[in-house]
Design a protein around this motif. Structure first.
Motif, PDB file in Angstrom:
ATOM      1  N   LYS A   1       0.814  -1.219   0.000  1.00 29.20           N
ATOM      2  CA  LYS A   1       0.000   0.000   0.000  1.00 29.20           C
ATOM      3  C   LYS A   1       0.848   1.269   0.000  1.00 29.20           C
ATOM      4  N   THR A   2       2.028   1.240   0.606  1.00 27.38           N
ATOM      5  CA  THR A   2       2.866   2.440   0.577  1.00 27.38           C
ATOM      6  C   THR A   2       3.435   2.689  -0.819  1.00 27.38           C
ATOM      7  N   GLN A   3       3.661   1.640  -1.587  1.00 30.73           N
ATOM      8  CA  GLN A   3       4.101   1.847  -2.965  1.00 30.73           C
ATOM      9  C   GLN A   3       2.963   2.420  -3.803  1.00 30.73           C
ATOM     10  N   LEU A   4       1.767   1.946  -3.558  1.00 30.39           N
ATOM     11  CA  LEU A   4       0.607   2.517  -4.243  1.00 30.39           C
ATOM     12  C   LEU A   4       0.392   3.972  -3.813  1.00 30.39           C
ATOM     13  N   LEU A   5       0.636   4.260  -2.545  1.00 33.13           N
ATOM     14  CA  LEU A   5       0.549   5.633  -2.046  1.00 33.13           C
ATOM     15  C   LEU A   5       1.589   6.519  -2.734  1.00 33.13           C
ATOM     16  N   ALA A   6       2.794   5.998  -2.936  1.00 33.41           N
ATOM     17  CA  ALA A   6       3.834   6.760  -3.639  1.00 33.41           C
ATOM     18  C   ALA A   6       3.377   7.112  -5.050  1.00 33.41           C
ATOM     19  N   LEU A   7       2.710   6.188  -5.702  1.00 34.65           N
ATOM     20  CA  LEU A   7       2.186   6.430  -7.042  1.00 34.65           C
ATOM     21  C   LEU A   7       1.132   7.540  -7.023  1.00 34.65           C
ATOM     22  N   ILE A   8       0.243   7.491  -6.053  1.00 37.73           N
ATOM     23  CA  ILE A   8      -0.802   8.516  -5.927  1.00 37.73           C
ATOM     24  C   ILE A   8      -0.187   9.884  -5.642  1.00 37.73           C
ATOM     25  N   LEU A   9       0.779   9.938  -4.738  1.00 37.22           N
ATOM     26  CA  LEU A   9       1.429  11.209  -4.407  1.00 37.22           C
ATOM     27  C   LEU A   9       2.192  11.764  -5.600  1.00 37.22           C
ATOM     28  N   ALA A  10       2.839  10.899  -6.360  1.00 34.58           N
ATOM     29  CA  ALA A  10       3.579  11.343  -7.546  1.00 34.58           C
ATOM     30  C   ALA A  10       2.634  11.914  -8.602  1.00 34.58           C
TER      31      ALA A  10
ATOM     32  N   ILE B   1       8.589  14.608  -2.209  1.00 30.85           N
ATOM     33  CA  ILE B   1       7.948  13.314  -1.955  1.00 30.85           C
ATOM     34  C   ILE B   1       8.996  12.290  -1.522  1.00 30.85           C
ATOM     35  N   ILE B   2      10.103  12.234  -2.229  1.00 34.56           N
ATOM     36  CA  ILE B   2      11.163  11.281  -1.893  1.00 34.56           C
ATOM     37  C   ILE B   2      11.738  11.577  -0.514  1.00 34.56           C
ATOM     38  N   LEU B   3      11.956  12.848  -0.196  1.00 27.48           N
ATOM     39  CA  LEU B   3      12.461  13.225   1.126  1.00 27.48           C
ATOM     40  C   LEU B   3      11.451  12.851   2.208  1.00 27.48           C
ATOM     41  N   GLY B   4      10.167  13.038   1.940  1.00 25.36           N
ATOM     42  CA  GLY B   4       9.128  12.651   2.887  1.00 25.36           C
ATOM     43  C   GLY B   4       9.117  11.145   3.128  1.00 25.36           C
ATOM     44  N   ILE B   5       9.271  10.369   2.061  1.00 31.62           N
ATOM     45  CA  ILE B   5       9.340   8.909   2.189  1.00 31.62           C
ATOM     46  C   ILE B   5      10.553   8.517   3.021  1.00 31.62           C
ATOM     47  N   PHE B   6      11.693   9.116   2.710  1.00 34.19           N
ATOM     48  CA  PHE B   6      12.942   8.785   3.408  1.00 34.19           C
ATOM     49  C   PHE B   6      12.838   9.067   4.906  1.00 34.19           C
ATOM     50  N   LEU B   7      12.453  10.283   5.266  1.00 36.10           N
ATOM     51  CA  LEU B   7      12.426  10.646   6.683  1.00 36.10           C
ATOM     52  C   LEU B   7      11.331   9.903   7.447  1.00 36.10           C
TER      53      LEU B   7
ATOM     54  N   PHE C   1      -4.787  15.486   3.749  1.00 38.03           N
ATOM     55  CA  PHE C   1      -3.411  15.884   4.019  1.00 38.03           C
ATOM     56  C   PHE C   1      -2.761  16.610   2.843  1.00 38.03           C
ATOM     57  N   TYR C   2      -3.369  16.568   1.672  1.00 39.81           N
ATOM     58  CA  TYR C   2      -2.782  17.171   0.481  1.00 39.81           C
ATOM     59  C   TYR C   2      -2.526  18.665   0.651  1.00 39.81           C
ATOM     60  N   ALA C   3      -3.357  19.362   1.397  1.00 38.08           N
ATOM     61  CA  ALA C   3      -3.201  20.809   1.577  1.00 38.08           C
ATOM     62  C   ALA C   3      -1.906  21.158   2.312  1.00 38.08           C
ATOM     63  N   MET C   4      -1.298  20.199   2.958  1.00 37.37           N
ATOM     64  CA  MET C   4      -0.053  20.443   3.697  1.00 37.37           C
ATOM     65  C   MET C   4       1.163  20.494   2.781  1.00 37.37           C
ATOM     66  N   GLY C   5       0.988  20.189   1.522  1.00 37.90           N
ATOM     67  CA  GLY C   5       2.096  20.195   0.581  1.00 37.90           C
ATOM     68  C   GLY C   5       2.706  18.813   0.440  1.00 37.90           C
ATOM     69  N   PRO C   6       3.564  18.645  -0.565  1.00 39.38           N
ATOM     70  CA  PRO C   6       4.083  17.309  -0.877  1.00 39.38           C
ATOM     71  C   PRO C   6       4.939  16.682   0.223  1.00 39.38           C
ATOM     72  N   PHE C   7       5.805  17.461   0.873  1.00 34.52           N
ATOM     73  CA  PHE C   7       6.670  16.874   1.897  1.00 34.52           C
ATOM     74  C   PHE C   7       5.875  16.425   3.118  1.00 34.52           C
ATOM     75  N   LEU C   8       5.116  17.337   3.727  1.00 35.31           N
ATOM     76  CA  LEU C   8       4.365  16.979   4.932  1.00 35.31           C
ATOM     77  C   LEU C   8       3.302  15.924   4.658  1.00 35.31           C
TER      78      LEU C   8
ATOM     79  N   PHE D   1       5.209  12.661   4.326  1.00 33.41           N
ATOM     80  CA  PHE D   1       5.744  12.241   5.625  1.00 33.41           C
ATOM     81  C   PHE D   1       4.641  11.643   6.491  1.00 33.41           C
ATOM     82  N   ILE D   2       3.547  12.352   6.636  1.00 37.56           N
ATOM     83  CA  ILE D   2       2.449  11.908   7.498  1.00 37.56           C
ATOM     84  C   ILE D   2       1.779  10.659   6.944  1.00 37.56           C
ATOM     85  N   LEU D   3       1.460  10.675   5.652  1.00 36.01           N
ATOM     86  CA  LEU D   3       0.757   9.542   5.061  1.00 36.01           C
ATOM     87  C   LEU D   3       1.603   8.267   5.072  1.00 36.01           C
TER      88      LEU D   3
END
Length: 184
Positions: free
Chosen positions: A19-28, A37-43, A96-103, A106-108
């Motif tokens: 599901k997190t890989q699918l989430l990465a696809l949605i966020l991208a 997005i990548i920095l959010g995933i990493f941290l 959570f989208y209104a928080m911008g791509p990084f936050l 990170f949260i999702l």
């Protein structure tokens, strides 16, 4: 080094179709800033998997080495079965989208990893190898190996991959880790 390699390989394979890989696809698809997005995933992964690895090391310290070996092996077998159940992404992430791509990322990702196969695998790997830093680095690297290409490609779809075979292969990998834990 074995803990780093095993953790990296295990999580990278387990993450395919997760599901997190699918989430990465949605966020991208939602955000243009791939770096955020990548920095959010990493941290998010680093924080989440550090806590999971610490928990694994703490828990294993309370039981005998022999009992620990059996629990770790049983956990690998349980994850092997769990991997065969496909994940779906919840639709609640939009608030959570209104928080911008990084936050948002990170949260999702942090929420999505709670109780996820790869988080449980991190607990088990940490208990098995007693190498917190190597396991956290490996599992975080495995998450990045599986998710960064999805973020960069954006249009790439996990549905194009032979998911049944990937899930079966991953289940075999976890079962082999269970057997190896019992034998070695």
């Amino acid at each position: 080094m074995e803990a780093l390699l095993a953790s990296t390989f295990t999580v990278a394979i387990a993450e395919i179709g997760d599901k997190t890989q699918l989430l990465a696809l949605i966020l991208a698809a939602r955000f243009k800033n791939k770096t955020a997005i990548i920095l959010g995933i990493f941290l998010s992964t680093l924080v989440n998997h550090f806590a999971a690895a610490w928990l694994g090391q703490w828990a294993i310290s309370w039981i005998s080495p022999e009992m620990g070996r059996y629990l770790v092996a049983a956990s690998f077998f349980a994850i092997a079965l769990w991997v065969l159940i496909p994940d779906k992404v919840d639709a609640e992430e939009s608030r959570f989208y209104a928080m911008g791509p990084f936050l948002a990322t990170f949260i999702l990702f942090f929420i999505a990893e709670m109780g996820d196969k790869t988080q449980i695998a991190t607990v088990v790997l940490s208990a098995k190898y007693d190498a917190l830093a190597m396991v956290v680095m490996g599992t975080t690297l495995g998450m990045l190996i599986a998710n960064v290409p999805v973020v960069i490609a954006g249009h790439f779809s996990a549905e194009k991959l032979p998911m049944n075979w990937i899930h079966r292969g991953c289940a075999v990998l976890f079962a082999l880790l269970g057997v190896a834990t019992l034998v070695f």
